[in-house]
Design a protein around this motif. Sequence first.
Motif, PDB file in Angstrom:
ATOM      1  N   GLU A 209       0.830  -1.221   0.000  1.00 32.86           N
ATOM      2  CA  GLU A 209       0.000   0.000   0.000  1.00 32.86           C
ATOM      3  C   GLU A 209       0.854   1.257   0.000  1.00 32.86           C
ATOM      4  OE1 GLU A 209      -3.844  -1.674   2.503  1.00 32.86           O
ATOM      5  OE2 GLU A 209      -2.563  -0.149   3.387  1.00 32.86           O
ATOM      6  N   ARG A 210       1.929   1.191   0.768  1.00 39.62           N
ATOM      7  CA  ARG A 210       2.730   2.392   0.934  1.00 39.62           C
ATOM      8  C   ARG A 210       3.618   2.663  -0.286  1.00 39.62           C
ATOM      9  NH1 ARG A 210       6.326   4.733   5.567  1.00 39.62           N
ATOM     10  NH2 ARG A 210       6.696   6.665   4.451  1.00 39.62           N
ATOM     11  N   HIS A 211       4.225   1.598  -0.833  1.00 37.05           N
ATOM     12  CA  HIS A 211       5.289   1.817  -1.819  1.00 37.05           C
ATOM     13  C   HIS A 211       4.897   1.479  -3.254  1.00 37.05           C
ATOM     14  CE1 HIS A 211       7.997   2.590   1.471  1.00 37.05           C
ATOM     15  NE2 HIS A 211       7.693   1.420   2.015  1.00 37.05           N
ATOM     16  N   VAL A 212       3.846   0.700  -3.441  1.00 38.17           N
ATOM     17  CA  VAL A 212       3.527   0.234  -4.797  1.00 38.17           C
ATOM     18  C   VAL A 212       2.182   0.770  -5.296  1.00 38.17           C
ATOM     19  CG1 VAL A 212       3.118  -1.823  -6.212  1.00 38.17           C
ATOM     20  CG2 VAL A 212       4.947  -1.834  -4.491  1.00 38.17           C
ATOM     21  N   LEU A 213       1.153   0.716  -4.449  1.00 32.52           N
ATOM     22  CA  LEU A 213      -0.171   1.143  -4.931  1.00 32.52           C
ATOM     23  C   LEU A 213      -0.194   2.608  -5.380  1.00 32.52           C
ATOM     24  CD1 LEU A 213      -2.665  -0.909  -2.740  1.00 32.52           C
ATOM     25  CD2 LEU A 213      -1.367  -1.551  -4.783  1.00 32.52           C
ATOM     26  N   PRO A 214       0.593   3.501  -4.746  1.00 38.13           N
ATOM     27  CA  PRO A 214       0.610   4.879  -5.289  1.00 38.13           C
ATOM     28  C   PRO A 214       1.071   4.942  -6.743  1.00 38.13           C
ATOM     29  CG  PRO A 214       1.540   4.836  -3.073  1.00 38.13           C
ATOM     30  CD  PRO A 214       1.343   3.397  -3.481  1.00 38.13           C
ATOM     31  N   LEU A 215       1.949   4.026  -7.150  1.00 35.52           N
ATOM     32  CA  LEU A 215       2.395   4.032  -8.551  1.00 35.52           C
ATOM     33  C   LEU A 215       1.290   3.547  -9.486  1.00 35.52           C
ATOM     34  CD1 LEU A 215       6.102   2.779  -8.343  1.00 35.52           C
ATOM     35  CD2 LEU A 215       5.177   5.061  -8.061  1.00 35.52           C
ATOM     36  N   PHE A 216       0.413   2.676  -8.979  1.00 36.40           N
ATOM     37  CA  PHE A 216      -0.774   2.304  -9.770  1.00 36.40           C
ATOM     38  C   PHE A 216      -1.707   3.501  -9.881  1.00 36.40           C
ATOM     39  CE2 PHE A 216       0.447  -2.127  -9.021  1.00 36.40           C
ATOM     40  CZ  PHE A 216       0.119  -2.698 -10.240  1.00 36.40           C
ATOM     41  N   GLU A 217      -1.889   4.224  -8.770  1.00 39.04           N
ATOM     42  CA  GLU A 217      -2.768   5.408  -8.790  1.00 39.04           C
ATOM     43  C   GLU A 217      -2.306   6.398  -9.854  1.00 39.04           C
ATOM     44  OE1 GLU A 217      -5.442   6.265  -7.037  1.00 39.04           O
ATOM     45  OE2 GLU A 217      -5.509   4.781  -5.406  1.00 39.04           O
ATOM     46  N   ARG A 218      -0.984   6.500 -10.027  1.00 35.81           N
ATOM     47  CA  ARG A 218      -0.443   7.466 -10.983  1.00 35.81           C
ATOM     48  C   ARG A 218      -0.285   6.878 -12.379  1.00 35.81           C
ATOM     49  NH1 ARG A 218       4.595   8.751  -7.508  1.00 35.81           N
ATOM     50  NH2 ARG A 218       5.418   9.549  -9.464  1.00 35.81           N
ATOM     51  N   GLY A 219      -0.752   5.638 -12.562  1.00 33.67           N
ATOM     52  CA  GLY A 219      -0.687   5.037 -13.891  1.00 33.67           C
ATOM     53  C   GLY A 219       0.706   4.598 -14.303  1.00 33.67           C
ATOM     54  N   ARG A 220       1.631   4.455 -13.340  1.00 37.50           N
ATOM     55  CA  ARG A 220       3.013   4.087 -13.667  1.00 37.50           C
ATOM     56  C   ARG A 220       3.218   2.576 -13.728  1.00 37.50           C
ATOM     57  NH1 ARG A 220       6.957   7.567 -11.624  1.00 37.50           N
ATOM     58  NH2 ARG A 220       8.431   5.966 -12.302  1.00 37.50           N
ATOM     59  N   LEU A 221       2.301   1.819 -13.131  1.00 37.01           N
ATOM     60  CA  LEU A 221       2.418   0.363 -13.138  1.00 37.01           C
ATOM     61  C   LEU A 221       1.131  -0.221 -13.701  1.00 37.01           C
ATOM     62  CD1 LEU A 221       3.765  -0.284  -9.508  1.00 37.01           C
ATOM     63  CD2 LEU A 221       5.117  -0.248 -11.612  1.00 37.01           C
ATOM     64  N   ARG A 222       1.238  -1.434 -14.252  1.00 33.52           N
ATOM     65  CA  ARG A 222       0.026  -2.104 -14.698  1.00 33.52           C
ATOM     66  C   ARG A 222       0.183  -3.614 -14.535  1.00 33.52           C
ATOM     67  NH1 ARG A 222      -0.107  -3.860 -20.039  1.00 33.52           N
ATOM     68  NH2 ARG A 222       1.886  -3.675 -21.098  1.00 33.52           N
ATOM     69  N   VAL A 223      -0.933  -4.303 -14.620  1.00 36.67           N
ATOM     70  CA  VAL A 223      -0.926  -5.767 -14.549  1.00 36.67           C
ATOM     71  C   VAL A 223      -1.217  -6.270 -15.961  1.00 36.67           C
ATOM     72  CG1 VAL A 223      -1.990  -7.814 -13.507  1.00 36.67           C
ATOM     73  CG2 VAL A 223      -1.833  -5.675 -12.192  1.00 36.67           C
ATOM     74  N   PRO A 224      -0.206  -6.736 -16.684  1.00 36.25           N
ATOM     75  CA  PRO A 224      -0.494  -7.272 -18.018  1.00 36.25           C
ATOM     76  C   PRO A 224      -1.351  -8.540 -17.888  1.00 36.25           C
ATOM     77  CG  PRO A 224       1.872  -6.918 -17.706  1.00 36.25           C
ATOM     78  CD  PRO A 224       1.229  -6.796 -16.368  1.00 36.25           C
TER      79      PRO A 224
END
Length: 318
Positions: A273-288
């Motif tokens: 939650e702290r280190h990874v989900l914010p990058l999903f919020e910003r569209g920087r990560l995705r689940v192929p």
Amino acid sequence: VRAVTFRDETVTVQEHPDPQPRAGELLVRVRAAGLNGADRWQLARRPPHYPPPPTAPPDIPGLEIAGEVVACGDGTTRFRVGDRVMAIVIGGGQAELCVVHERHAMPVPSGVDWPAAGGLPEVFITAYDALFTRCAVKAGERLLVNGAAGGVGTAAVQLAAAVGAHVTATVRAAALRGAVQALGADVVSAPGEFAEHGPFDVVLELVGVATMPENLQALAIDGRIALVGAQVGDDTTVALDALSMMRTRATVTATTIRRRTLEEKAMMARALERHVLPLFERGRLRVPIAESFPLADASRAYDRFARGAKLGKVILEL
Ligand SMILES: NC(=O)c1ccc[n+]([C@@H]2O[C@H](COP(=O)([O-])OP(=O)(O)OC[C@H]3O[C@@H](n4cnc5c(N)ncnc54)[C@H](OP(=O)(O)O)[C@@H]3O)[C@@H](O)[C@H]2O)c1
């Protein structure tokens, strides 16, 4: 409730009694659930066995889910009925209803749809834990990811690229190498053809122990190796050269997640939650997502997973 059900090494869909949340637990109406290697190991029932823990449903697979909270057990405080959550579970996730410990549940980031959320928790927790908690990957370090096109690999490549590591990825299916590069890998090669891109500060081994001798040969001084993967039916022993381990002052760590304590898994969820989900919020990560299937086609989903040559996850939508 309908659930994927293993019967004598075949994948079926059957009715089961509804699970009930106990104190501290949430009942979730599952919308999507990812398939993982451990599900296949459980189905195959061949040595080396990987049976579910005794408290997991013996015949319903599924280690990661996303869905809506439909009931809250006594003492839960964080989530309410209707919240969109995702979580790791010790089994039983590939079912229309699943019980989740509240401390293992995470909010679904905005912009992440059900299939992606259902395939996120297990592989991103595994990749984050191995890369950062166990191997302390840092910006500028050289990372090798063996078996990078699958669920954990595509998570690891993106996470390591996001923190500025130099990523070499090995991918067996030539057709997927471009897609892995697009996720942030600096170099993508065929399995075994990585030595010239090293030496590596960190190796994430997702294929199996057979590659460990070559990993050690390509390791930098003070290098770290995380052994995370083993394929169904593979040998799980290999001889390691002590002198090359001593020369590089190697650290070898090996890990599984499912049998860790409630507390340890809660800490992993908080780290995500702290280190990874914010990058999903910003569209920087995705689940192929390689392919998703309705529950009724669960058997086809397992066949697709076993066939390999896929980018990212195979998902069941329920
Ligand atoms: N220890 C843990 O806590 C933990 C947690 C999650 C996963 N895992 C394990 O970690 C591994 C990776 O998980 P995943 O979810 O990423 O699985 P996955 O989606 O099935 O991906 C596995 C990748 O490894 C490649 N591969 C398999 N056998 C290979 C071989 N002999 N040579 C070269 N490449 C090979 C596959 O390539 P192809 O598509 O060409 O077959 C695929 O890209 C699995 O073994 C899984 O069981 C462990």
